[in-house]
Design a protein around this motif. Structure first.
Motif, PDB file in Angstrom:
ATOM      1  N   TYR A 227       0.850  -1.305   0.090  1.00  0.00           N
ATOM      2  CA  TYR A 227      -0.032   0.106   0.007  1.00  0.00           C
ATOM      3  C   TYR A 227       0.854   1.317  -0.066  1.00  0.00           C
ATOM      4  O   TYR A 227       0.201   2.490   0.153  1.00  0.00           O
ATOM      5  CB  TYR A 227      -0.996  -0.045   1.044  1.00  0.00           C
ATOM      6  CG  TYR A 227      -1.910  -1.199   1.096  1.00  0.00           C
ATOM      7  CD1 TYR A 227      -2.884  -1.152   0.369  1.00  0.00           C
ATOM      8  CD2 TYR A 227      -1.963  -2.098   2.363  1.00  0.00           C
ATOM      9  CE1 TYR A 227      -3.987  -2.093   0.240  1.00  0.00           C
ATOM     10  CE2 TYR A 227      -3.041  -3.130   2.099  1.00  0.00           C
ATOM     11  CZ  TYR A 227      -3.904  -3.027   1.072  1.00  0.00           C
ATOM     12  OH  TYR A 227      -4.938  -4.003   1.288  1.00  0.00           O
ATOM     13  N   ASN A 228       2.043   1.101   0.176  1.00  0.00           N
ATOM     14  CA  ASN A 228       3.048   2.301   0.092  1.00  0.00           C
ATOM     15  C   ASN A 228       2.408   3.413   1.198  1.00  0.00           C
ATOM     16  O   ASN A 228       2.546   4.708   0.745  1.00  0.00           O
ATOM     17  CB  ASN A 228       2.864   3.018  -1.424  1.00  0.00           C
ATOM     18  CG  ASN A 228       3.369   2.335  -2.189  1.00  0.00           C
ATOM     19  OD1 ASN A 228       4.281   1.488  -2.034  1.00  0.00           O
ATOM     20  ND2 ASN A 228       3.037   2.471  -3.555  1.00  0.00           N
ATOM     21  N   PHE A 229       2.297   2.912   2.282  1.00  0.00           N
ATOM     22  CA  PHE A 229       2.052   3.781   3.513  1.00  0.00           C
ATOM     23  C   PHE A 229       3.263   4.305   4.215  1.00  0.00           C
ATOM     24  O   PHE A 229       4.395   3.743   4.025  1.00  0.00           O
ATOM     25  CB  PHE A 229       1.309   3.210   4.523  1.00  0.00           C
ATOM     26  CG  PHE A 229      -0.216   2.755   4.154  1.00  0.00           C
ATOM     27  CD1 PHE A 229      -0.859   3.356   3.490  1.00  0.00           C
ATOM     28  CD2 PHE A 229      -0.488   1.450   4.487  1.00  0.00           C
ATOM     29  CE1 PHE A 229      -2.102   3.110   2.958  1.00  0.00           C
ATOM     30  CE2 PHE A 229      -1.843   1.036   4.145  1.00  0.00           C
ATOM     31  CZ  PHE A 229      -2.671   1.881   3.347  1.00  0.00           C
ATOM     32  N   LEU A 230       3.260   5.318   4.872  1.00  0.00           N
ATOM     33  CA  LEU A 230       4.424   5.692   5.779  1.00  0.00           C
ATOM     34  C   LEU A 230       4.152   5.198   7.052  1.00  0.00           C
ATOM     35  O   LEU A 230       5.071   5.465   8.077  1.00  0.00           O
ATOM     36  CB  LEU A 230       4.300   7.412   5.922  1.00  0.00           C
ATOM     37  CG  LEU A 230       4.813   7.611   4.274  1.00  0.00           C
ATOM     38  CD1 LEU A 230       5.195   9.460   4.507  1.00  0.00           C
ATOM     39  CD2 LEU A 230       6.074   7.282   3.716  1.00  0.00           C
TER      40      LEU A 230
ATOM     41  N   ASP B 215      24.607   6.260  -9.784  1.00  0.00           N
ATOM     42  CA  ASP B 215      24.962   5.564  -8.548  1.00  0.00           C
ATOM     43  C   ASP B 215      24.004   4.182  -8.921  1.00  0.00           C
ATOM     44  O   ASP B 215      22.624   4.290  -9.165  1.00  0.00           O
ATOM     45  CB  ASP B 215      24.717   5.907  -7.141  1.00  0.00           C
ATOM     46  CG  ASP B 215      26.078   6.679  -6.686  1.00  0.00           C
ATOM     47  OD1 ASP B 215      27.012   6.636  -7.219  1.00  0.00           O
ATOM     48  OD2 ASP B 215      25.597   7.501  -5.979  1.00  0.00           O
ATOM     49  N   ASP B 216      24.204   2.905  -8.418  1.00  0.00           N
ATOM     50  CA  ASP B 216      23.543   1.916  -8.329  1.00  0.00           C
ATOM     51  C   ASP B 216      22.226   2.174  -7.680  1.00  0.00           C
ATOM     52  O   ASP B 216      22.464   2.537  -6.324  1.00  0.00           O
ATOM     53  CB  ASP B 216      24.310   0.425  -8.041  1.00  0.00           C
ATOM     54  CG  ASP B 216      23.630  -0.783  -8.532  1.00  0.00           C
ATOM     55  OD1 ASP B 216      22.435  -0.945  -8.065  1.00  0.00           O
ATOM     56  OD2 ASP B 216      24.071  -1.308  -9.028  1.00  0.00           O
ATOM     57  N   GLN B 217      21.174   1.552  -8.087  1.00  0.00           N
ATOM     58  CA  GLN B 217      19.894   1.584  -6.912  1.00  0.00           C
ATOM     59  C   GLN B 217      20.085   0.662  -5.681  1.00  0.00           C
ATOM     60  O   GLN B 217      19.417   1.192  -4.698  1.00  0.00           O
ATOM     61  CB  GLN B 217      18.537   1.144  -7.908  1.00  0.00           C
ATOM     62  CG  GLN B 217      18.685  -0.349  -8.189  1.00  0.00           C
ATOM     63  CD  GLN B 217      17.388  -0.756  -8.917  1.00  0.00           C
ATOM     64  OE1 GLN B 217      16.582   0.120  -9.268  1.00  0.00           O
ATOM     65  NE2 GLN B 217      17.437  -2.019  -9.239  1.00  0.00           N
ATOM     66  N   LEU B 251      11.717   0.778  -1.284  1.00  0.00           N
ATOM     67  CA  LEU B 251      10.971  -0.375  -0.855  1.00  0.00           C
ATOM     68  C   LEU B 251      11.029  -1.470  -2.004  1.00  0.00           C
ATOM     69  O   LEU B 251      11.335  -2.777  -1.794  1.00  0.00           O
ATOM     70  CB  LEU B 251       9.842  -0.199  -0.209  1.00  0.00           C
ATOM     71  CG  LEU B 251       9.171  -1.263   0.787  1.00  0.00           C
ATOM     72  CD1 LEU B 251      10.132  -1.548   1.510  1.00  0.00           C
ATOM     73  CD2 LEU B 251       7.994  -0.853   1.530  1.00  0.00           C
ATOM     74  N   ASP B 252      10.360  -0.919  -2.936  1.00  0.00           N
ATOM     75  CA  ASP B 252      10.154  -1.824  -4.139  1.00  0.00           C
ATOM     76  C   ASP B 252      11.626  -2.398  -4.654  1.00  0.00           C
ATOM     77  O   ASP B 252      11.897  -3.649  -5.037  1.00  0.00           O
ATOM     78  CB  ASP B 252       9.635  -1.111  -5.416  1.00  0.00           C
ATOM     79  CG  ASP B 252       8.216  -0.730  -5.167  1.00  0.00           C
ATOM     80  OD1 ASP B 252       7.430  -1.573  -4.180  1.00  0.00           O
ATOM     81  OD2 ASP B 252       7.723   0.121  -5.972  1.00  0.00           O
ATOM     82  N   GLN B 255      12.956  -5.075  -2.300  1.00  0.00           N
ATOM     83  CA  GLN B 255      12.264  -6.541  -2.566  1.00  0.00           C
ATOM     84  C   GLN B 255      12.843  -7.018  -3.759  1.00  0.00           C
ATOM     85  O   GLN B 255      12.857  -7.974  -3.821  1.00  0.00           O
ATOM     86  CB  GLN B 255      10.589  -6.262  -2.309  1.00  0.00           C
ATOM     87  CG  GLN B 255      10.361  -5.758  -1.101  1.00  0.00           C
ATOM     88  CD  GLN B 255      10.375  -7.023  -0.079  1.00  0.00           C
ATOM     89  OE1 GLN B 255      11.421  -7.626   0.137  1.00  0.00           O
ATOM     90  NE2 GLN B 255       9.225  -7.337   0.696  1.00  0.00           N
ATOM     91  N   GLU B 256      12.904  -6.189  -4.749  1.00  0.00           N
ATOM     92  CA  GLU B 256      13.262  -6.441  -6.113  1.00  0.00           C
ATOM     93  C   GLU B 256      14.771  -7.161  -5.911  1.00  0.00           C
ATOM     94  O   GLU B 256      14.924  -8.412  -6.525  1.00  0.00           O
ATOM     95  CB  GLU B 256      13.385  -5.338  -6.935  1.00  0.00           C
ATOM     96  CG  GLU B 256      12.722  -5.528  -8.398  1.00  0.00           C
ATOM     97  CD  GLU B 256      12.959  -4.356  -8.947  1.00  0.00           C
ATOM     98  OE1 GLU B 256      14.069  -3.823  -9.331  1.00  0.00           O
ATOM     99  OE2 GLU B 256      11.972  -3.551  -8.957  1.00  0.00           O
ATOM    100  N   GLU B 257      15.413  -6.533  -5.510  1.00  0.00           N
ATOM    101  CA  GLU B 257      16.946  -6.781  -5.265  1.00  0.00           C
ATOM    102  C   GLU B 257      16.912  -8.401  -4.441  1.00  0.00           C
ATOM    103  O   GLU B 257      17.814  -9.092  -4.696  1.00  0.00           O
ATOM    104  CB  GLU B 257      17.855  -5.981  -4.607  1.00  0.00           C
ATOM    105  CG  GLU B 257      17.996  -4.536  -5.265  1.00  0.00           C
ATOM    106  CD  GLU B 257      18.863  -4.541  -6.651  1.00  0.00           C
ATOM    107  OE1 GLU B 257      19.807  -5.528  -6.428  1.00  0.00           O
ATOM    108  OE2 GLU B 257      19.018  -3.892  -7.329  1.00  0.00           O
TER     109      GLU B 257
END
Lengths: 462, 462
Positions: A227-230, B215-217, B251-252, B255-257
């Motif tokens: 949900y991309n909450f803070l 820079d690398d993500q 955050l994405d 999780q991806e990495e």
């Protein structure tokens, strides 16, 4: 400032200033860097310097740095500082951080810490300490901004200005009624984009996504991810708002759970500390139990070979293919299990997808099996037989090996995808059902298949 | 609302309303749930209903939902909607999300999308599209709040109120000079805790941690992990502030990495889609190359057995221990490699720690080896020999097997920890140097050690 390259340089500078007794220069350096970096530096320094430098920090930096230190360093510092200093640090801490620290400390220090907090804080800490490990309640903080629905935007800002300094986040504000039930949620961004005399009730979001104190912290992580909450509100059994989880804590949980999954997937018991801080003994303790269990399990595979010993003796060339068949089976099963475990922990796959997953894995297994069998058939024939002139190899031996490959890979994919899902279904951690465990099962089955097919197909073994 | 259990119920409700042509009820349901959930529901529905229901959403929900859909569904929707509708969705999108979507689309659709954005947006999108994949630039958004240092708190709030609606986050504000160089950073929380007539210059944080566009993500992910930021500024080659990365995108990336690391650690090429959306063919493509490579490599292990065939024929009991020795070596090496890879990707371990890591792993290996050897020695003697009366087993055979265990486990730990670190040092991805790859090496070495020790120790093999 990009720390990566400057880290060792900084430590050297500090050491030089220390030798020249230029503490004010050290103070200046430390005041210019982020508390997370100060913590990393302190941990690298000899113990006698840590307390000295820690005392150079501003009150706020001291607290922020303290939170970032590992448990052992925190413990040593608490031993070194006076009650007054301790109280100053504790005053600056957010409650959830204080609880995290207390959980790591020996009982005597916990006493001293609690003695140095005011009654209300002590009460709040004791409540938080009671939530089970890994529950949403254990990672939440009771310090949040709560508003009433009849407030205007101006009222809300006044309240934030008055109470916000002690809140971990002010950006998400919760609207509650007199009995602390959650009515809605709004954000400072929304407040900023409305007029000062707008009523909060008119624009607050009333469909609030929340957690229960006893929910697993992994669910919190999944919600933040989705949900991309803070921040996320947490309610008790009576649906009263009792705390919030902020994204920085959720991020810690995500990384922790990822590390834990990776450790379990690779036959280790989870450890809590970072790699370099885990002692050799602790590392050994986390690793040998699974090694031992898997070693004993592999004995069954050995006894399958023993049972087939006579036939292997008549056609020893077959033994040479055992490692290849075992490794390929293990790798195939590992791929499937790891993929399914990951998908489950990201919330992408549930038990209701069981048959979809199995059907997919069986097809993938068939494709992989046929690909590998084709390559292997040619390799055995062209390289092992023709190029290296190994006359023991016959067409039927080649066929038996390649047929085994197809069967074992399909089986490995099936069992690799099944076991984690079934484990979760009956309440076990799916991550344990991964490569090493699957390998042990697939090894045994692969050998049985290999010996079965060979006996059926190869005339010398009849 | 906890979605977990209500998801299927909601879909059923919507289907019922659809059959009864009660679109207004569907509209009501959709308006009450989070766009991430709307997206998940739309993806579960038959294609002909998706567009219909998408059109029921408010403008804002439509855009928020659109972002959460997978590429195929986005593509189908764009095909279905009019240019006006498309423009409405695009207007609501943040630039970084627009870029993410465009990157997934076929060229013809990209053209149509760009045609429906204003010139300025198009220009900004084209700049973002040029950053290399996996760079900080590729995940940043140029929409941030920038302030000037002589502004007061009141000025700042005015500016946020005026420009904030289009910014992905307003909570972190960047102070720049006339040539867009980054002077400092402040937060809305800080602004709220200061008086309206305070000057920003007086309290802004001037030691700003930032990234470079190239820079690398992964570095971005590490910074968020370490510093608990909500946003991180990104500067170009001339040190001008060009964008920010927000925590939801970080955050994405995390999780991806993580998923990518887990895939590589288990002999798979990374896939981008979620498990159930990856086709059988794509899954096969990500899995068979490593299986094939490892299968061919395992041939060397086989030829070691072939070389020892005669001796194995005189003492076939030895063959029965091969699976156990191979599995244990592989598991031990896998534990070490996975631990080191994870520690490196969390930034806990660097190449400068090489000797510390190796020294630790050798000791852990020795402890694990001795533990396993002790248990195995007793097990072979008490169970295999005495209980099952296997007369082939002699004391020296037992010794040879247990000695092999100790040597192979120490070697496995050493090679398992070394290879990932060396790989990273020379610029390769360390995650590839994990269990399956290590297993193949350790297998071969274990057999050589086993045959070497056996030949030396057991009289029948002299």
């Amino acid at each position: 400032m990009t720390m990566e390259f400057e880290f060792e340089e900084l430590i050297e500078q500090i050491q030089n200033h220390y030798e020249n007794r230029e503490l004010s220069k050290i103070k200046e350096i430390l005041s210019e860097i982020n508390p997370a970096d100060i913590a990393a530096i302190l941990e690298e320094l000899p113990e006698n310097q840590r307390l000295l430098f820690f005392r150079l920090l501003s009150k706020e930096d001291a607290a922020d740095t303290f939170v970032e230190l590992d448990g052992d360093t925190q413990e040593a510092l608490i031993h070194g500082i006076s009650d007054t200093e301790l109280r100053e640090v504790l005053d600056e801490l957010y409650l959830d951080d204080a609880v995290d620290i207390i959980e790591e400390m020996p009982a005597t220090l916990v006493k001293r810490i609690l003695k140095n907090t005011d009654r209300e804080t002590r009460k709040a800490i004791n409540i938080l300490l009671k939530y089970p490990d890994d529950s949403a309640g254990s990672i939440m903080t009771p310090e949040f901004v709560d508003l009433k629905k009849d407030m205007t935007v101006e009222d809300a800002f006044k309240r934030i200005r008055r109470t916000g300094v002690d809140k971990e986040t002010v950006y998400t504000c919760y609207v509650t009624d007199a009995s602390r039930h959650l009515l809605g949620v709004t954000t400072v961004k929304d407040l900023l984009l409305h007029d000062y005399d707008d009523s909060i009730e008119d624009f607050m979001e009333t469909n609030v996504i929340y957690l229960n104190t006893l929910d697993d912290q992994e669910l919190a992580a999944q919600y933040f991810d989705k949900y991309n909450f803070l921040a996320l509100p947490v309610v008790d059994m009576e649906e009263r708002l009792v705390g919030i989880i902020t994204i920085d804590d959720a991020l810690d949980v995500i990384q922790e759970e990822n590390t834990e999954d990776i450790q379990k997937m690779n036959a280790m018991l989870p450890t809590e500390k970072t790699y370099l801080k885990t002692t050799v003994f602790e590392t050994w303790k986390s690793r040998f139990p699974w090694l031992l269990l898997l070693m004993v399990s592999a004995t069954f595979t050995g006894s399958i070979i023993t049972g087939f010993e006579d036939k292997l003796a008549t056609l020893t060339i077959l033994t040479a293919f055992i490692p290849m068949l075992m490794d390929t089976g293990g790798n195939s099963g590992g791929q499937a299990s790891v993929t399914v475990i990951r998908a489950m922990s990201l919330g992408e796959v549930n038990f209701r997808d069981y048959f979809r997953v199995i059907w997919k894995e069986i097809r993938v297994g068939l494709y992989c099996g046929l690909t590998l069998a084709a390559v292997n058939f040619l390799k055995i024939w062209l390289i092992d037989k023709l190029a290296f002139q190994n006359d023991e190899i016959t067409l039927l031996i080649d066929v038996a090996i390649c047929l085994t490959l197809v069967v074992e890979i399909v089986f490995a994919k099936f069992i690799g995808a099944s076991l984690p899902m079934l484990a979760k279904r009956i309440g076990f951690d799916p991550a344990v059902m991964s490569s090493p465990f699957i390998t042990t099962i697939v090894d045994a089955v692969s050998l049985l298949v290999f010996f079965g097919i060979s006996s059926a197909v190869i005339p010398q073994l009849h």
